[in-house]
Write a protein that holds these residues in place. Structure first.
Motif, PDB file in Angstrom:
ATOM      1  N   VAL A 243     -42.275 -55.566  12.034  1.00 53.13           N
ATOM      2  CA  VAL A 243     -42.759 -54.954  13.268  1.00 53.13           C
ATOM      3  C   VAL A 243     -41.564 -54.556  14.134  1.00 53.13           C
ATOM      4  O   VAL A 243     -40.663 -55.360  14.380  1.00 53.13           O
ATOM      5  CB  VAL A 243     -43.677 -55.921  14.042  1.00 53.13           C
ATOM      6  CG1 VAL A 243     -44.030 -55.343  15.409  1.00 53.13           C
ATOM      7  CG2 VAL A 243     -44.936 -56.189  13.239  1.00 53.13           C
ATOM      8  N   ASP A 244     -41.575 -53.319  14.573  1.00 53.57           N
ATOM      9  CA  ASP A 244     -40.504 -52.805  15.425  1.00 53.57           C
ATOM     10  C   ASP A 244     -40.964 -52.832  16.881  1.00 53.57           C
ATOM     11  O   ASP A 244     -41.929 -52.148  17.229  1.00 53.57           O
ATOM     12  CB  ASP A 244     -40.154 -51.370  15.024  1.00 53.57           C
ATOM     13  CG  ASP A 244     -39.086 -50.764  15.923  1.00 53.57           C
ATOM     14  OD1 ASP A 244     -38.273 -51.526  16.489  1.00 53.57           O
ATOM     15  OD2 ASP A 244     -39.082 -49.522  16.066  1.00 53.57           O
ATOM     16  N   PRO A 245     -40.321 -53.629  17.730  1.00 54.80           N
ATOM     17  CA  PRO A 245     -40.749 -53.750  19.129  1.00 54.80           C
ATOM     18  C   PRO A 245     -40.812 -52.415  19.871  1.00 54.80           C
ATOM     19  O   PRO A 245     -41.636 -52.233  20.773  1.00 54.80           O
ATOM     20  CB  PRO A 245     -39.691 -54.676  19.747  1.00 54.80           C
ATOM     21  CG  PRO A 245     -39.160 -55.451  18.585  1.00 54.80           C
ATOM     22  CD  PRO A 245     -39.176 -54.502  17.428  1.00 54.80           C
ATOM     23  N   GLU A 246     -39.966 -51.460  19.493  1.00 54.78           N
ATOM     24  CA  GLU A 246     -39.942 -50.183  20.213  1.00 54.78           C
ATOM     25  C   GLU A 246     -41.099 -49.281  19.813  1.00 54.78           C
ATOM     26  O   GLU A 246     -41.741 -48.667  20.672  1.00 54.78           O
ATOM     27  CB  GLU A 246     -38.608 -49.479  19.960  1.00 54.78           C
ATOM     28  CG  GLU A 246     -37.405 -50.202  20.583  1.00 54.78           C
ATOM     29  CD  GLU A 246     -36.144 -49.376  20.489  1.00 54.78           C
ATOM     30  OE1 GLU A 246     -36.220 -48.211  20.030  1.00 54.78           O
ATOM     31  OE2 GLU A 246     -35.080 -49.888  20.879  1.00 54.78           O
ATOM     32  N   SER A 247     -41.396 -49.221  18.521  1.00 49.02           N
ATOM     33  CA  SER A 247     -42.452 -48.311  18.075  1.00 49.02           C
ATOM     34  C   SER A 247     -43.820 -48.987  17.973  1.00 49.02           C
ATOM     35  O   SER A 247     -44.843 -48.303  17.911  1.00 49.02           O
ATOM     36  CB  SER A 247     -42.086 -47.698  16.710  1.00 49.02           C
ATOM     37  OG  SER A 247     -41.870 -48.708  15.741  1.00 49.02           O
ATOM     38  N   GLN A 248     -43.847 -50.329  17.953  1.00 49.83           N
ATOM     39  CA  GLN A 248     -45.117 -51.064  17.927  1.00 49.83           C
ATOM     40  C   GLN A 248     -45.138 -52.120  19.041  1.00 49.83           C
ATOM     41  O   GLN A 248     -45.204 -53.329  18.768  1.00 49.83           O
ATOM     42  CB  GLN A 248     -45.325 -51.743  16.571  1.00 49.83           C
ATOM     43  CG  GLN A 248     -45.522 -50.802  15.405  1.00 49.83           C
ATOM     44  CD  GLN A 248     -44.270 -50.627  14.563  1.00 49.83           C
ATOM     45  OE1 GLN A 248     -43.452 -51.521  14.457  1.00 49.83           O
ATOM     46  NE2 GLN A 248     -44.133 -49.448  13.980  1.00 49.83           N
ATOM     47  N   PRO A 249     -45.088 -51.686  20.287  1.00 56.48           N
ATOM     48  CA  PRO A 249     -45.002 -52.642  21.394  1.00 56.48           C
ATOM     49  C   PRO A 249     -46.251 -53.509  21.555  1.00 56.48           C
ATOM     50  O   PRO A 249     -46.144 -54.689  21.904  1.00 56.48           O
ATOM     51  CB  PRO A 249     -44.788 -51.747  22.620  1.00 56.48           C
ATOM     52  CG  PRO A 249     -45.378 -50.418  22.229  1.00 56.48           C
ATOM     53  CD  PRO A 249     -45.086 -50.287  20.775  1.00 56.48           C
ATOM     54  N   LEU A 250     -47.436 -52.949  21.308  1.00 58.37           N
ATOM     55  CA  LEU A 250     -48.669 -53.727  21.471  1.00 58.37           C
ATOM     56  C   LEU A 250     -48.766 -54.817  20.408  1.00 58.37           C
ATOM     57  O   LEU A 250     -49.153 -55.957  20.700  1.00 58.37           O
ATOM     58  CB  LEU A 250     -49.884 -52.816  21.418  1.00 58.37           C
ATOM     59  CG  LEU A 250     -50.013 -51.800  22.564  1.00 58.37           C
ATOM     60  CD1 LEU A 250     -51.267 -50.951  22.389  1.00 58.37           C
ATOM     61  CD2 LEU A 250     -50.049 -52.511  23.906  1.00 58.37           C
ATOM     62  N   LEU A 251     -48.425 -54.474  19.177  1.00 62.66           N
ATOM     63  CA  LEU A 251     -48.459 -55.458  18.105  1.00 62.66           C
ATOM     64  C   LEU A 251     -47.396 -56.528  18.323  1.00 62.66           C
ATOM     65  O   LEU A 251     -47.628 -57.718  18.068  1.00 62.66           O
ATOM     66  CB  LEU A 251     -48.246 -54.773  16.752  1.00 62.66           C
ATOM     67  CG  LEU A 251     -48.421 -55.635  15.501  1.00 62.66           C
ATOM     68  CD1 LEU A 251     -49.771 -56.346  15.509  1.00 62.66           C
ATOM     69  CD2 LEU A 251     -48.266 -54.779  14.247  1.00 62.66           C
ATOM     70  N   THR A 252     -46.253 -56.121  18.829  1.00 64.65           N
ATOM     71  CA  THR A 252     -45.187 -57.075  19.126  1.00 64.65           C
ATOM     72  C   THR A 252     -45.647 -58.075  20.179  1.00 64.65           C
ATOM     73  O   THR A 252     -45.417 -59.279  20.068  1.00 64.65           O
ATOM     74  CB  THR A 252     -43.926 -56.340  19.623  1.00 64.65           C
ATOM     75  OG1 THR A 252     -43.449 -55.472  18.586  1.00 64.65           O
ATOM     76  CG2 THR A 252     -42.828 -57.331  19.986  1.00 64.65           C
ATOM     77  N   ARG A 253     -46.333 -57.571  21.215  1.00 67.75           N
ATOM     78  CA  ARG A 253     -46.822 -58.451  22.276  1.00 67.75           C
ATOM     79  C   ARG A 253     -47.922 -59.380  21.762  1.00 67.75           C
ATOM     80  O   ARG A 253     -47.975 -60.556  22.115  1.00 67.75           O
ATOM     81  CB  ARG A 253     -47.355 -57.626  23.440  1.00 67.75           C
ATOM     82  CG  ARG A 253     -47.675 -58.457  24.689  1.00 67.75           C
ATOM     83  CD  ARG A 253     -47.996 -57.560  25.860  1.00 67.75           C
ATOM     84  NE  ARG A 253     -49.273 -56.884  25.673  1.00 67.75           N
ATOM     85  CZ  ARG A 253     -49.677 -55.836  26.398  1.00 67.75           C
ATOM     86  NH1 ARG A 253     -48.879 -55.337  27.329  1.00 67.75           N
ATOM     87  NH2 ARG A 253     -50.853 -55.281  26.190  1.00 67.75           N
ATOM     88  N   ALA A 254     -48.793 -58.839  20.905  1.00 68.68           N
ATOM     89  CA  ALA A 254     -49.869 -59.654  20.338  1.00 68.68           C
ATOM     90  C   ALA A 254     -49.289 -60.790  19.499  1.00 68.68           C
ATOM     91  O   ALA A 254     -49.769 -61.933  19.557  1.00 68.68           O
ATOM     92  CB  ALA A 254     -50.786 -58.788  19.491  1.00 68.68           C
ATOM     93  N   LEU A 255     -48.258 -60.511  18.722  1.00 75.35           N
ATOM     94  CA  LEU A 255     -47.619 -61.545  17.920  1.00 75.35           C
ATOM     95  C   LEU A 255     -46.957 -62.603  18.795  1.00 75.35           C
ATOM     96  O   LEU A 255     -47.003 -63.796  18.485  1.00 75.35           O
ATOM     97  CB  LEU A 255     -46.577 -60.923  16.979  1.00 75.35           C
ATOM     98  CG  LEU A 255     -47.137 -60.147  15.785  1.00 75.35           C
ATOM     99  CD1 LEU A 255     -46.025 -59.363  15.098  1.00 75.35           C
ATOM    100  CD2 LEU A 255     -47.803 -61.094  14.799  1.00 75.35           C
ATOM    101  N   ALA A 256     -46.366 -62.159  19.878  1.00 74.25           N
ATOM    102  CA  ALA A 256     -45.698 -63.093  20.787  1.00 74.25           C
ATOM    103  C   ALA A 256     -46.697 -64.028  21.455  1.00 74.25           C
ATOM    104  O   ALA A 256     -46.382 -65.188  21.731  1.00 74.25           O
ATOM    105  CB  ALA A 256     -44.902 -62.320  21.840  1.00 74.25           C
ATOM    106  N   GLU A 257     -47.903 -63.530  21.706  1.00 76.09           N
ATOM    107  CA  GLU A 257     -48.908 -64.334  22.394  1.00 76.09           C
ATOM    108  C   GLU A 257     -49.799 -65.127  21.435  1.00 76.09           C
ATOM    109  O   GLU A 257     -50.558 -65.986  21.872  1.00 76.09           O
ATOM    110  CB  GLU A 257     -49.773 -63.432  23.277  1.00 76.09           C
ATOM    111  CG  GLU A 257     -48.987 -62.794  24.426  1.00 76.09           C
ATOM    112  CD  GLU A 257     -49.872 -62.012  25.371  1.00 76.09           C
ATOM    113  OE1 GLU A 257     -51.115 -62.130  25.259  1.00 76.09           O
ATOM    114  OE2 GLU A 257     -49.317 -61.287  26.221  1.00 76.09           O
TER     115      GLU A 257
END
Length: 208
Positions: A167-181
């Motif tokens: 997952v690339d935080p820049e191009s997939q910001p929503l998925l990155t946030r979901a994984l973090a939470e």
């Protein structure tokens, strides 16, 4: 080459050795000559217990699926938790033998262990689950469990941070946030998926 007059090995020994080979060398490395070499016998010795390679792989699948612990839970309104535990135990058994996981697609538990499905149907009946839902539950549980676990088994051992790899935080910001939470491990996500299915079946029954 003639088959020895007396078996030199036991069926259980051959199955255990097959699993050892598949675990350490991979499914593609498994063959009757390789198994015979591992056991220190000639290939004809295997035919005392198995007609061919397919029968050995079927026995391997039966061993992996049949080795799981049966939950000690009485029938009742919380019956879905029995299936959560049962599926979790099967997941654990399969992930112990990741290289052998694809065998369970060819030799399904329902074909090898039909007696256990009868016992599970009896548990559902004792829990007052309508009989018309039993096939939906039993069929769905096998498909759901095997699909999820075999997908996991084909990857490297998962951790919370690799549930969605690459997952690339820049191009997939929503998925990155979901994984973090996300606070659940792969095991917990699996168990919640099973619960969602089972309680969903009963919820739809109530709505109907």
């Amino acid at each position: 080459m003639a088959r020895p007059s007396k078996p030199l090995i036991s069926r259980a020994t051959a199955v255990a050795a097959s699993i050892e080979i598949i675990d350490s060398e991979g499914l593609d490395a498994f063959s009757l000559p390789r198994l015979a070499k591992h056991l220190g016998v000639r290939a004809p010795s295997l035919y005392h217990h198995f007609s061919d390679k397919s029968e050995i792989l079927s026995a391997v699948a039966q061993h992996i699926a049949g080795a799981i612990a049966i939950p000690r839970r009485k029938p009742g309104p919380d019956w879905p938790e029995y299936f959560v535990a049962l599926s979790s135990n099967l997941r654990r058994s399969i992930l112990k033998h990741r290289n052998a996981a694809p065998i369970l697609l060819q030799y399904l538990p329902r074909d090898l262990l039909i007696g256990s499905y009868e016992e599970t149907a009896r548990f559902l009946e004792a829990s007052n689950v309508p009989t018309r839902l039993h096939v939906q539950i039993l069929d769905g549980m096998e498909r759901l469990t095997l699909g999820a676990v075999l997908t996991e088994a084909m990857r490297k051992p998962s951790t919370k941070s690799t549930i969605f790899p690459n997952v690339d935080p820049e191009s997939q910001p929503l998925l990155t946030r979901a994984l973090a939470e996300n606070e659940m491990t792969s095991k917990q996500l699996f168990e919640e998926m099973v619960r969602s299915f089972l309680y969903g079946v009963m919820r739809n029954e109530t709505v109907d």
